[in-house]
Design a protein around this motif. Structure first.
Motif, PDB file in Angstrom:
ATOM      1  N   ALA A   1       0.281  -1.479   0.384  1.00 45.89           N
ATOM      2  CA  ALA A   1      -0.207  -0.112  -0.191  1.00 45.89           C
ATOM      3  C   ALA A   1       1.035   1.490  -0.199  1.00 45.89           C
ATOM      4  CB  ALA A   1      -0.988  -0.182   1.360  1.00 45.89           C
ATOM      5  N   THR A   2       0.568   2.339  -0.750  1.00 40.87           N
ATOM      6  CA  THR A   2       1.175   3.855  -0.017  1.00 40.87           C
ATOM      7  C   THR A   2       0.044   4.383  -0.527  1.00 40.87           C
ATOM      8  OG1 THR A   2       3.016   5.006  -1.408  1.00 40.87           O
ATOM      9  CG2 THR A   2       0.794   3.737  -3.682  1.00 40.87           C
ATOM     10  N   SER A   3       0.451   5.712  -1.218  1.00 42.05           N
ATOM     11  CA  SER A   3      -0.787   7.057  -0.449  1.00 42.05           C
ATOM     12  C   SER A   3      -1.340   7.199  -2.467  1.00 42.05           C
ATOM     13  CB  SER A   3       0.208   8.376  -0.646  1.00 42.05           C
ATOM     14  OG  SER A   3       0.432   8.429   1.027  1.00 42.05           O
ATOM     15  N   PRO A   4      -2.540   7.970  -2.610  1.00 39.61           N
ATOM     16  CA  PRO A   4      -3.088   7.385  -4.317  1.00 39.61           C
ATOM     17  C   PRO A   4      -1.901   8.647  -4.989  1.00 39.61           C
ATOM     18  CG  PRO A   4      -4.553   7.534  -2.193  1.00 39.61           C
ATOM     19  CD  PRO A   4      -3.059   7.272  -1.513  1.00 39.61           C
ATOM     20  N   GLY A   5      -0.977   8.986  -5.967  1.00 44.73           N
ATOM     21  CA  GLY A   5      -0.396   9.486  -6.673  1.00 44.73           C
ATOM     22  C   GLY A   5       0.785   8.405  -6.040  1.00 44.73           C
ATOM     23  N   LEU A   6       0.864   7.975  -6.142  1.00 42.84           N
ATOM     24  CA  LEU A   6       2.233   7.674  -5.572  1.00 42.84           C
ATOM     25  C   LEU A   6       2.769   6.332  -5.932  1.00 42.84           C
ATOM     26  CD1 LEU A   6       3.972   9.273  -2.456  1.00 42.84           C
ATOM     27  CD2 LEU A   6       4.236  10.019  -4.325  1.00 42.84           C
ATOM     28  N   GLU A   7       1.749   5.143  -5.910  1.00 39.73           N
ATOM     29  CA  GLU A   7       1.799   4.444  -6.548  1.00 39.73           C
ATOM     30  C   GLU A   7       2.502   3.592  -7.784  1.00 39.73           C
ATOM     31  OE1 GLU A   7      -2.655   4.618  -6.265  1.00 39.73           O
ATOM     32  OE2 GLU A   7      -1.498   6.123  -7.031  1.00 39.73           O
ATOM     33  N   ASP A   8       3.369   4.630  -9.243  1.00 34.86           N
ATOM     34  CA  ASP A   8       4.268   4.467 -10.310  1.00 34.86           C
ATOM     35  C   ASP A   8       5.545   4.548  -9.715  1.00 34.86           C
ATOM     36  OD1 ASP A   8       2.471   4.183 -12.177  1.00 34.86           O
ATOM     37  OD2 ASP A   8       2.048   6.272 -12.802  1.00 34.86           O
ATOM     38  N   MET A   9       5.455   5.369  -8.120  1.00 38.09           N
ATOM     39  CA  MET A   9       7.043   5.263  -7.902  1.00 38.09           C
ATOM     40  C   MET A   9       7.418   4.609  -6.970  1.00 38.09           C
ATOM     41  SD  MET A   9       8.554   8.570  -9.336  1.00 38.09           S
ATOM     42  CE  MET A   9       7.803   8.280 -10.470  1.00 38.09           C
ATOM     43  N   LEU A  10       6.268   3.761  -6.321  1.00 39.01           N
ATOM     44  CA  LEU A  10       6.346   2.847  -5.458  1.00 39.01           C
ATOM     45  C   LEU A  10       6.857   1.575  -6.425  1.00 39.01           C
ATOM     46  CD1 LEU A  10       6.518   0.998  -2.665  1.00 39.01           C
ATOM     47  CD2 LEU A  10       4.059   0.364  -3.195  1.00 39.01           C
ATOM     48  N   CYS A  11       5.891   1.147  -7.177  1.00 38.32           N
ATOM     49  CA  CYS A  11       5.653   0.060  -8.506  1.00 38.32           C
ATOM     50  C   CYS A  11       7.622   0.465  -9.067  1.00 38.32           C
ATOM     51  CB  CYS A  11       5.043  -0.223  -9.960  1.00 38.32           C
ATOM     52  SG  CYS A  11       5.144  -1.135 -10.494  1.00 38.32           S
ATOM     53  N   ALA A  12       8.077   1.244  -9.188  1.00 37.78           N
ATOM     54  CA  ALA A  12       9.400   1.657  -9.833  1.00 37.78           C
ATOM     55  C   ALA A  12      10.643   1.239  -8.995  1.00 37.78           C
ATOM     56  CB  ALA A  12      10.058   3.128 -10.065  1.00 37.78           C
ATOM     57  N   GLU A  13      10.866   1.087  -7.327  1.00 40.39           N
ATOM     58  CA  GLU A  13      11.158   1.061  -6.286  1.00 40.39           C
ATOM     59  C   GLU A  13      11.411  -0.576  -6.526  1.00 40.39           C
ATOM     60  OE1 GLU A  13      12.190   0.496  -1.635  1.00 40.39           O
ATOM     61  OE2 GLU A  13       9.951   1.643  -2.214  1.00 40.39           O
ATOM     62  N   VAL A  14       9.750  -0.980  -6.352  1.00 44.16           N
ATOM     63  CA  VAL A  14       9.312  -2.797  -6.479  1.00 44.16           C
ATOM     64  C   VAL A  14      10.210  -3.385  -7.149  1.00 44.16           C
ATOM     65  CG1 VAL A  14       7.927  -4.191  -6.557  1.00 44.16           C
ATOM     66  CG2 VAL A  14       7.245  -2.302  -4.991  1.00 44.16           C
ATOM     67  N   LYS A  15      10.458  -3.190  -8.402  1.00 43.23           N
ATOM     68  CA  LYS A  15      10.524  -3.721  -9.244  1.00 43.23           C
ATOM     69  C   LYS A  15      12.439  -3.436  -9.450  1.00 43.23           C
ATOM     70  CE  LYS A  15       7.797  -2.605 -13.115  1.00 43.23           C
ATOM     71  NZ  LYS A  15       7.526  -1.874 -14.485  1.00 43.23           N
ATOM     72  N   LEU A  16      13.321  -2.517  -9.182  1.00 43.20           N
ATOM     73  CA  LEU A  16      14.580  -2.539  -8.794  1.00 43.20           C
ATOM     74  C   LEU A  16      15.104  -2.983  -7.989  1.00 43.20           C
ATOM     75  CD1 LEU A  16      17.057  -0.655  -9.370  1.00 43.20           C
ATOM     76  CD2 LEU A  16      16.318   0.830  -7.792  1.00 43.20           C
ATOM     77  N   LYS A  17      14.356  -3.589  -7.021  1.00 43.95           N
ATOM     78  CA  LYS A  17      14.504  -3.954  -5.408  1.00 43.95           C
ATOM     79  C   LYS A  17      14.468  -6.046  -5.767  1.00 43.95           C
ATOM     80  CE  LYS A  17      15.670  -0.539  -2.673  1.00 43.95           C
ATOM     81  NZ  LYS A  17      14.384  -0.572  -1.550  1.00 43.95           N
ATOM     82  N   GLY A  18      13.995  -5.631  -7.258  1.00 42.78           N
ATOM     83  CA  GLY A  18      13.987  -7.325  -7.672  1.00 42.78           C
ATOM     84  C   GLY A  18      12.912  -8.481  -7.854  1.00 42.78           C
ATOM     85  N   PHE A  19      11.754  -7.773  -7.099  1.00 41.99           N
ATOM     86  CA  PHE A  19      11.055  -8.577  -7.489  1.00 41.99           C
ATOM     87  C   PHE A  19       9.851  -8.521  -8.642  1.00 41.99           C
ATOM     88  CE2 PHE A  19      11.132  -6.398  -3.041  1.00 41.99           C
ATOM     89  CZ  PHE A  19      10.946  -7.808  -2.187  1.00 41.99           C
ATOM     90  N   ARG A  20      10.023  -9.743  -8.543  1.00 41.34           N
ATOM     91  CA  ARG A  20       8.552  -9.909 -10.284  1.00 41.34           C
ATOM     92  C   ARG A  20       7.573  -9.375 -10.024  1.00 41.34           C
ATOM     93  NH1 ARG A  20      10.908 -16.728 -10.927  1.00 41.34           N
ATOM     94  NH2 ARG A  20      10.106 -16.185  -9.002  1.00 41.34           N
ATOM     95  N   GLN A  21       7.519  -8.837 -11.323  1.00 40.12           N
ATOM     96  CA  GLN A  21       6.233  -8.380 -12.416  1.00 40.12           C
ATOM     97  C   GLN A  21       5.101  -8.176 -11.014  1.00 40.12           C
ATOM     98  OE1 GLN A  21       4.793 -12.986 -13.700  1.00 40.12           O
ATOM     99  NE2 GLN A  21       5.866 -11.847 -15.790  1.00 40.12           N
ATOM    100  N   PRO A  22       5.663  -6.680 -10.572  1.00 42.64           N
ATOM    101  CA  PRO A  22       4.769  -5.942  -9.762  1.00 42.64           C
ATOM    102  C   PRO A  22       3.851  -4.969 -10.487  1.00 42.64           C
ATOM    103  CG  PRO A  22       6.391  -4.675 -10.047  1.00 42.64           C
ATOM    104  CD  PRO A  22       7.005  -5.420 -10.451  1.00 42.64           C
ATOM    105  N   LYS A  23       2.846  -4.944 -10.239  1.00 42.69           N
ATOM    106  CA  LYS A  23       1.391  -4.211 -11.018  1.00 42.69           C
ATOM    107  C   LYS A  23       1.192  -3.169 -10.519  1.00 42.69           C
ATOM    108  CE  LYS A  23       0.153  -7.939 -13.190  1.00 42.69           C
ATOM    109  NZ  LYS A  23      -0.775  -9.175 -14.282  1.00 42.69           N
ATOM    110  N   VAL A  24       1.099  -2.009 -10.912  1.00 39.89           N
ATOM    111  CA  VAL A  24       0.153  -0.220 -10.376  1.00 39.89           C
ATOM    112  C   VAL A  24      -1.327  -0.899 -10.353  1.00 39.89           C
ATOM    113  CG1 VAL A  24      -0.421   1.772 -10.459  1.00 39.89           C
ATOM    114  CG2 VAL A  24       2.235   1.123 -11.397  1.00 39.89           C
ATOM    115  N   VAL A  25      -2.158  -0.829  -9.048  1.00 39.14           N
ATOM    116  CA  VAL A  25      -3.532  -0.480  -8.744  1.00 39.14           C
ATOM    117  C   VAL A  25      -3.454   0.244  -7.807  1.00 39.14           C
ATOM    118  CG1 VAL A  25      -3.227  -3.390  -9.025  1.00 39.14           C
ATOM    119  CG2 VAL A  25      -2.982  -2.132  -6.528  1.00 39.14           C
ATOM    120  N   PRO A  26      -4.848   0.843  -7.652  1.00 37.03           N
ATOM    121  CA  PRO A  26      -5.192   1.637  -7.105  1.00 37.03           C
ATOM    122  C   PRO A  26      -4.845   1.803  -5.737  1.00 37.03           C
ATOM    123  CG  PRO A  26      -7.183   1.366  -8.506  1.00 37.03           C
ATOM    124  CD  PRO A  26      -6.032  -0.197  -8.095  1.00 37.03           C
ATOM    125  N   GLY A  27      -3.925   2.911  -4.966  1.00 38.65           N
ATOM    126  CA  GLY A  27      -3.380   2.636  -3.305  1.00 38.65           C
ATOM    127  C   GLY A  27      -2.386   1.659  -3.557  1.00 38.65           C
ATOM    128  N   GLY A  28      -2.239   1.230  -5.009  1.00 40.21           N
ATOM    129  CA  GLY A  28      -0.555   0.502  -4.321  1.00 40.21           C
ATOM    130  C   GLY A  28      -0.120  -0.002  -5.853  1.00 40.21           C
TER     131      GLY A  28
END
Length: 371
Positions: free
Chosen positions: A12-39
């Protein structure tokens, strides 16, 4: 959801910051993260849940999706909840609580729904229900569809465990890390916050540069689950990729108490060697020796008209100082008021949508490199 099974994980994250969180999750090596409302969602097992809590800076909590099913009536909700193998997930001697949100569904009473789910867990597992339990089962009933999740984090993840002193209206560490990322910060440049408060931006920037795990100093709710493997967890925690940053990180504030707080927080976070805090007004700030980097601050907002008029002068002074002395630096200012930001006279890039923060909505105003 045994130890080796993969399931959906929601960060979960604040609405509007989902893309930034997804970029971090990808960078940390987690596989196939997807942006959804709120996280962000991804798939994985319990090791991925543990790593997400330990590694990811921008998530406010990590939820393990236990089950999803249709539920139009309370009896149906209770029966379907009893079908879940709770003994594989929770311990019979560890208290739990259930929190429910309902939206656009026949089941509209969240309290009644929580009672039914609690009853199902107690009858199948034997664990006691308690309003103060650290283990939380979260249910979201939307359009007659129920999603049951285990809150694997416990306390919100901005509570890193090594920050005690805070000032008024603090920026949460999770949000600060994503704003840094949104400004293009990767740990490869100096950072300066001229209104540093309790030091959040400076400490986050230093931790990112030093590759310190954000969850290294705290405990998590998943440590109380039946799926928890303490030996595997300790082995995961011991793996460190720490490095010595090439750059330094600076904070200043006109308030001596804020500087004392920042220094104490930096010491607890073990980044004192890379941070410098000094008392100064925005009219007195000077760029540190070395290459240019990023100036970022959570500026005062002002909720009354009189406040805004007084604050306009502060923003003007800040903008004048930055334009005159910080050529080659980029600037990021977080504030609720576009008029205050533009009072600085800084050449801002187009702004994105506002981000919820502390009951308000804030904007990130960014510049390109100042010339």
């Amino acid at each position: 959801m045994t130890k080796n099974r993969h399931f959906e994980i929601f960060l979960a994250t604040s609405p509007g910051l989902e893309d930034m969180l997804c970029a971090e999750v990808k960078l940390k090596g987690f596989r196939q993260p997807k942006v959804v409302p709120g996280g962000v969602t991804m798939r994985g097992g319990w090791p991925e849940v543990w790593r997400a809590n330990l590694w990811v800076r921008g998530a406010s909590r990590v939820l393990a999706r236990v089950a999803q099913f249709r539920a139009e009536y309370l009896n149906q909700l209770e029966l379907r909840s009893k079908e879940i193998p709770w003994s594989e997930l929770l311990k019979p001697d560890v208290p739990f609580q259930v929190e429910v949100s309902c939206s656009s569904s026949r089941i509209y009473h969240s309290g009644a729904a929580a009672e039914r789910i609690s009853k199902a867990i107690t009858e199948t597992l034997g664990a006691p229900n308690s309003e103060t339990a650290p283990v939380i089962v979260r249910a979201r009933i939307e359009n007659n569809f129920c999603t049951l999740s285990l809150d694997t984090s416990g306390d919100l993840l901005h509570r890193r465990g090594h920050k005690e002193a805070v000032n008024r209206a603090p920026m949460r560490e999770t949000m600060a890390s994503l704003f840094l990322r949104k400004c293009g910060y990767t740990g490869q440049e100096p950072v300066l916050d001229p209104m540093c408060g309790s030091g959040t931006f400076v400490i986050e920037a230093a931790e990112i540069a030093a590759r310190l795990n954000p969850g290294r100093s705290r405990q998590f709710a998943f440590e109380r689950f039946a799926t928890f493997d303490s030996a595997a967890w300790e082995q995961m925690r011991e793996v460190k990729s720490q490095r010595t940053p090439e750059f330094h990180f600076y904070g200043s504030d006109r308030d001596a108490g804020a500087i004392a707080m920042s220094k104490a927080n930096a010491e607890r976070a073990d980044v004192t060697a890379y941070t410098t805090f000094s008392q100064a007004t925005v009219s007195d700030i000077t760029p540190p020796a070395g290459p240019p980097g990023l100036v970022i601050l959570n500026a005062p907002y002002g909720t009354r008209l009189g406040d805004k008029k007084k604050l306009s002068a502060l923003y003007r002074a800040l903008g004048t100082r930055l334009l005159e002395h910080f050529k080659g630096w980029r600037v990021g200012i977080i504030t609720t008021e576009k008029s205050l930001a533009h009072a600085s006279g800084l050449p801002f890039l187009p702004t994105s949508a506002p981000i919820p923060h502390g009951g308000l909505k804030v904007f990130l105003f960014q510049t390109d490199v100042l010339k």
